[in-house]
Design a protein around this motif. Structure first.
Motif, PDB file in Angstrom:
ATOM      1  N   PRO A  54      -3.118  -9.133  -3.310  1.00 40.34           N
ATOM      2  CA  PRO A  54      -3.525  -8.040  -4.203  1.00 40.34           C
ATOM      3  C   PRO A  54      -4.851  -7.427  -3.753  1.00 40.34           C
ATOM      4  CG  PRO A  54      -4.102 -10.144  -5.178  1.00 40.34           C
ATOM      5  CD  PRO A  54      -3.372 -10.457  -3.896  1.00 40.34           C
ATOM      6  N   TYR A  55      -5.011  -6.145  -4.042  1.00 38.69           N
ATOM      7  CA  TYR A  55      -6.254  -5.458  -3.678  1.00 38.69           C
ATOM      8  C   TYR A  55      -6.489  -4.346  -4.699  1.00 38.69           C
ATOM      9  CZ  TYR A  55      -9.952  -4.220  -0.382  1.00 38.69           C
ATOM     10  OH  TYR A  55     -11.182  -4.025   0.217  1.00 38.69           O
ATOM     11  N   PRO A  56      -7.732  -4.182  -5.148  1.00 36.12           N
ATOM     12  CA  PRO A  56      -7.984  -3.166  -6.184  1.00 36.12           C
ATOM     13  C   PRO A  56      -7.946  -1.755  -5.615  1.00 36.12           C
ATOM     14  CG  PRO A  56     -10.047  -4.151  -5.493  1.00 36.12           C
ATOM     15  CD  PRO A  56      -8.959  -4.904  -4.777  1.00 36.12           C
ATOM     16  N   PRO A  57      -7.653  -0.756  -6.443  1.00 33.26           N
ATOM     17  CA  PRO A  57      -7.653   0.635  -5.983  1.00 33.26           C
ATOM     18  C   PRO A  57      -9.077   1.108  -5.716  1.00 33.26           C
ATOM     19  CG  PRO A  57      -7.315   0.520  -8.358  1.00 33.26           C
ATOM     20  CD  PRO A  57      -7.327  -0.896  -7.855  1.00 33.26           C
ATOM     21  N   PRO A  58      -9.213   2.257  -5.019  1.00 38.01           N
ATOM     22  CA  PRO A  58      -8.148   3.160  -4.560  1.00 38.01           C
ATOM     23  C   PRO A  58      -7.599   2.745  -3.204  1.00 38.01           C
ATOM     24  CG  PRO A  58     -10.272   4.109  -4.053  1.00 38.01           C
ATOM     25  CD  PRO A  58     -10.563   2.829  -4.787  1.00 38.01           C
ATOM     26  N   VAL A  59      -6.468   3.349  -2.836  1.00 37.64           N
ATOM     27  CA  VAL A  59      -5.932   3.163  -1.490  1.00 37.64           C
ATOM     28  C   VAL A  59      -6.768   4.035  -0.549  1.00 37.64           C
ATOM     29  CG1 VAL A  59      -3.947   3.489   0.017  1.00 37.64           C
ATOM     30  CG2 VAL A  59      -3.615   2.672  -2.324  1.00 37.64           C
ATOM     31  N   ASN A  60      -7.538   3.391   0.316  1.00 33.08           N
ATOM     32  CA  ASN A  60      -8.432   4.123   1.217  1.00 33.08           C
ATOM     33  C   ASN A  60      -8.466   3.417   2.571  1.00 33.08           C
ATOM     34  OD1 ASN A  60      -9.971   1.818   0.723  1.00 33.08           O
ATOM     35  ND2 ASN A  60     -11.364   2.851  -0.694  1.00 33.08           N
ATOM     36  N   GLU A  61      -9.392   3.816   3.416  1.00 27.21           N
ATOM     37  CA  GLU A  61      -9.462   3.230   4.759  1.00 27.21           C
ATOM     38  C   GLU A  61      -9.799   1.740   4.708  1.00 27.21           C
ATOM     39  OE1 GLU A  61      -8.447   4.743   7.501  1.00 27.21           O
ATOM     40  OE2 GLU A  61      -7.923   6.363   6.113  1.00 27.21           O
ATOM     41  N   ALA A  72      -0.308  -7.172   7.697  1.00 27.62           N
ATOM     42  CA  ALA A  72       0.529  -6.954   6.515  1.00 27.62           C
ATOM     43  C   ALA A  72       0.887  -5.487   6.368  1.00 27.62           C
ATOM     44  CB  ALA A  72      -0.209  -7.431   5.264  1.00 27.62           C
ATOM     45  N   GLU A  73       1.958  -5.238   5.656  1.00 32.10           N
ATOM     46  CA  GLU A  73       2.352  -3.876   5.307  1.00 32.10           C
ATOM     47  C   GLU A  73       1.627  -3.466   4.027  1.00 32.10           C
ATOM     48  OE1 GLU A  73       6.250  -1.734   3.368  1.00 32.10           O
ATOM     49  OE2 GLU A  73       6.636  -3.059   5.092  1.00 32.10           O
ATOM     50  N   LEU A  74       0.972  -2.330   4.047  1.00 34.23           N
ATOM     51  CA  LEU A  74       0.346  -1.787   2.844  1.00 34.23           C
ATOM     52  C   LEU A  74       1.422  -1.087   2.030  1.00 34.23           C
ATOM     53  CD1 LEU A  74      -2.103  -1.124   1.081  1.00 34.23           C
ATOM     54  CD2 LEU A  74      -2.498   0.886   2.535  1.00 34.23           C
ATOM     55  N   MET A  75       1.660  -1.575   0.841  1.00 30.12           N
ATOM     56  CA  MET A  75       2.720  -1.009   0.013  1.00 30.12           C
ATOM     57  C   MET A  75       2.340   0.388  -0.475  1.00 30.12           C
ATOM     58  SD  MET A  75       3.645  -4.575  -1.887  1.00 30.12           S
ATOM     59  CE  MET A  75       4.758  -3.884  -3.096  1.00 30.12           C
ATOM     60  N   LEU A  76       3.301   1.286  -0.454  1.00 29.37           N
ATOM     61  CA  LEU A  76       3.078   2.698  -0.736  1.00 29.37           C
ATOM     62  C   LEU A  76       3.431   3.028  -2.178  1.00 29.37           C
ATOM     63  CD1 LEU A  76       4.781   4.062   2.506  1.00 29.37           C
ATOM     64  CD2 LEU A  76       2.338   3.661   2.149  1.00 29.37           C
ATOM     65  N   PHE A 103       2.461  -8.501   2.600  1.00 24.26           N
ATOM     66  CA  PHE A 103       2.267  -7.197   1.980  1.00 24.26           C
ATOM     67  C   PHE A 103       0.937  -7.169   1.232  1.00 24.26           C
ATOM     68  CE2 PHE A 103       6.766  -8.014   2.300  1.00 24.26           C
ATOM     69  CZ  PHE A 103       7.279  -6.823   2.804  1.00 24.26           C
ATOM     70  N   VAL A 104       0.248  -6.051   1.297  1.00 23.46           N
ATOM     71  CA  VAL A 104      -0.940  -5.811   0.483  1.00 23.46           C
ATOM     72  C   VAL A 104      -0.538  -4.865  -0.643  1.00 23.46           C
ATOM     73  CG1 VAL A 104      -3.252  -4.790   0.400  1.00 23.46           C
ATOM     74  CG2 VAL A 104      -2.574  -6.232   2.345  1.00 23.46           C
ATOM     75  N   LEU A 105      -0.791  -5.287  -1.874  1.00 23.95           N
ATOM     76  CA  LEU A 105      -0.385  -4.524  -3.047  1.00 23.95           C
ATOM     77  C   LEU A 105      -1.617  -4.063  -3.808  1.00 23.95           C
ATOM     78  CD1 LEU A 105       1.565  -3.414  -5.089  1.00 23.95           C
ATOM     79  CD2 LEU A 105       1.994  -5.732  -5.921  1.00 23.95           C
ATOM     80  N   CYS A 106      -1.779  -2.755  -3.853  1.00 19.16           N
ATOM     81  CA  CYS A 106      -2.915  -2.122  -4.529  1.00 19.16           C
ATOM     82  C   CYS A 106      -2.375  -1.386  -5.748  1.00 19.16           C
ATOM     83  CB  CYS A 106      -3.585  -1.166  -3.538  1.00 19.16           C
ATOM     84  SG  CYS A 106      -5.114  -0.442  -4.106  1.00 19.16           S
ATOM     85  N   SER A 107      -2.890  -1.696  -6.937  1.00 19.59           N
ATOM     86  CA  SER A 107      -2.416  -0.989  -8.132  1.00 19.59           C
ATOM     87  C   SER A 107      -3.558  -0.827  -9.127  1.00 19.59           C
ATOM     88  CB  SER A 107      -1.245  -1.732  -8.782  1.00 19.59           C
ATOM     89  OG  SER A 107      -1.685  -2.788  -9.590  1.00 19.59           O
ATOM     90  N   LEU A 108      -3.472   0.246  -9.904  1.00 26.19           N
ATOM     91  CA  LEU A 108      -4.540   0.610 -10.833  1.00 26.19           C
ATOM     92  C   LEU A 108      -4.712  -0.423 -11.941  1.00 26.19           C
ATOM     93  CD1 LEU A 108      -6.603   2.732 -11.808  1.00 26.19           C
ATOM     94  CD2 LEU A 108      -4.736   3.839 -13.058  1.00 26.19           C
ATOM     95  N   ASN A 109      -3.617  -0.995 -12.396  1.00 25.30           N
ATOM     96  CA  ASN A 109      -3.693  -1.876 -13.560  1.00 25.30           C
ATOM     97  C   ASN A 109      -3.622  -3.352 -13.175  1.00 25.30           C
ATOM     98  OD1 ASN A 109      -3.704   0.376 -15.473  1.00 25.30           O
ATOM     99  ND2 ASN A 109      -1.611   0.699 -14.791  1.00 25.30           N
ATOM    100  N   GLY A 110      -2.485  -3.792 -12.662  1.00 26.14           N
ATOM    101  CA  GLY A 110      -2.312  -5.207 -12.359  1.00 26.14           C
ATOM    102  C   GLY A 110      -3.291  -5.739 -11.335  1.00 26.14           C
ATOM    103  N   ALA A 111      -3.393  -5.070 -10.178  1.00 24.82           N
ATOM    104  CA  ALA A 111      -4.293  -5.555  -9.123  1.00 24.82           C
ATOM    105  C   ALA A 111      -5.747  -5.500  -9.568  1.00 24.82           C
ATOM    106  CB  ALA A 111      -4.087  -4.740  -7.843  1.00 24.82           C
ATOM    107  N   SER A 112      -6.102  -4.494 -10.345  1.00 27.33           N
ATOM    108  CA  SER A 112      -7.475  -4.401 -10.856  1.00 27.33           C
ATOM    109  C   SER A 112      -7.806  -5.586 -11.758  1.00 27.33           C
ATOM    110  CB  SER A 112      -7.672  -3.095 -11.634  1.00 27.33           C
ATOM    111  OG  SER A 112      -7.566  -1.980 -10.780  1.00 27.33           O
ATOM    112  N   CYS A 113      -6.880  -5.932 -12.656  1.00 25.20           N
ATOM    113  CA  CYS A 113      -7.118  -7.065 -13.565  1.00 25.20           C
ATOM    114  C   CYS A 113      -7.192  -8.378 -12.790  1.00 25.20           C
ATOM    115  CB  CYS A 113      -6.013  -7.123 -14.616  1.00 25.20           C
ATOM    116  SG  CYS A 113      -6.114  -5.814 -15.852  1.00 25.20           S
ATOM    117  N   VAL A 114      -6.340  -8.519 -11.775  1.00 24.42           N
ATOM    118  CA  VAL A 114      -6.382  -9.725 -10.938  1.00 24.42           C
ATOM    119  C   VAL A 114      -7.739  -9.848 -10.262  1.00 24.42           C
ATOM    120  CG1 VAL A 114      -5.486 -10.752  -8.811  1.00 24.42           C
ATOM    121  CG2 VAL A 114      -3.905  -9.917 -10.553  1.00 24.42           C
TER     122      VAL A 114
END
Length: 254
Positions: A54-61, A72-76, A103-114
């Motif tokens: 897991p990784y917190p947003p935003p999706v950036n460099e 890993a594949e960055l999930m889109l 896979f790296v999963l970046c999301s506004l809600n779940g990944a942020s809380c994690v």
């Protein structure tokens, strides 16, 4: 100690990123619930034996470099992934062919809380798919350590909130997912937790319809992802229990 912290009970419920911070501050066993779709995606990915970071947003460099470093594949986003045949924040994009992939999963809600609660001794991912299994794991850790349990329904965020407005939008699918987990937790439950459990018990005979017609369900359906809604509404169909270890999720072993 805050008057709002449900401190006299062993099982609590808190909402969103602020709730994750409160749970982390207390050192509670923490269960992150984002039914549509972070939690359902993580549980499904581990079920097929993929690895999720897991990784917190935003999706950036920075996150792109992190994924590259891991191999890993960055999930889109769902729309991008659908066009490119890649994985996204959609549980149905995973299959047995993904065993062993990262896979790296970046999301506004779940990944942020994690990310906010990542330092607790036991951080689990729960949803409807694994509600009983994740509760059983949390009960075991609670028995071993004496720590309390906080369930975190992540909720959604309003688009373009004003500066003086709270951006959190409570999401009933996360509330019902939290209730399904709380129903199986042992120990004393706060009033807030009891009411959440009661909501699930009221809705479970018609759960598919409630989530199909709720705001988040309608949004996904209108964007062409009805299959995600149907899939994520199934209760107790998977025994996988993701727990965060060394920045990635692994399946909890008793």
């Amino acid at each position: 100690m805050s008057v709002f912290d449900q401190s006299s009970f062993q099982c609590r419920i808190e909402w969103g990123r602020r709730g994750a911070r409160e749970a982390a501050k207390r050192g509670d066993i923490t269960i992150i619930v984002d039914v549509l779709s972070f939690s359902s995606t993580v549980v499904t990915a581990l079920h097929v034996r993929a690895e999720i970071f897991p990784y917190p947003p935003p999706v950036n460099e920075k996150v792109k470099a992190y994924a590259h470093q891991l191999g890993a594949e960055l999930m889109l986003s769902r729309a991008e992934a659908a066009k490119m045949g890649k994985h996204s924040l959609s549980p149905v994009t995973f299959s047995d062919a993904d065993q062993g992939k990262r896979f790296v999963l970046c999301s506004l809600n779940g990944a942020s809380c994690v990310w906010i609660a990542s330092k607790v001794s036991a951080l689990f991912i729960g949803c409807l798919l694994n509600a009983s299994a994740v509760a059983e794991a949390a009960n075991l850790i609670q028995k071993q350590t004496g720590a309390n349990i906080t369930v975190i329904p992540c909720g959604e965020h309003w688009e373009d909130p004003k500066e003086d407005e709270n951006g959190l939008r409570p999401a009933i699918e996360d509330y019902l997912g939290a209730g399904a987990i709380i129903e199986n937790l042992q120990g004393s439950k706060s009033v807030e937790a009891q009411l959440c459990m009661g909501a699930f018990q009221y809705a479970k005979s018609n759960l598919n319809k409630f989530i199909w017609d709720c705001g988040s369900g309608r949004e996904l359906r209108e964007r062409g992802f009805a299959e995600d809604v149907i899939y994520s509404t199934a209760v107790d169909v998977l025994q996988v229990v993701p727990i965060l270890q060394n920045d990635r999720f692994v399946n909890f072993v008793k």
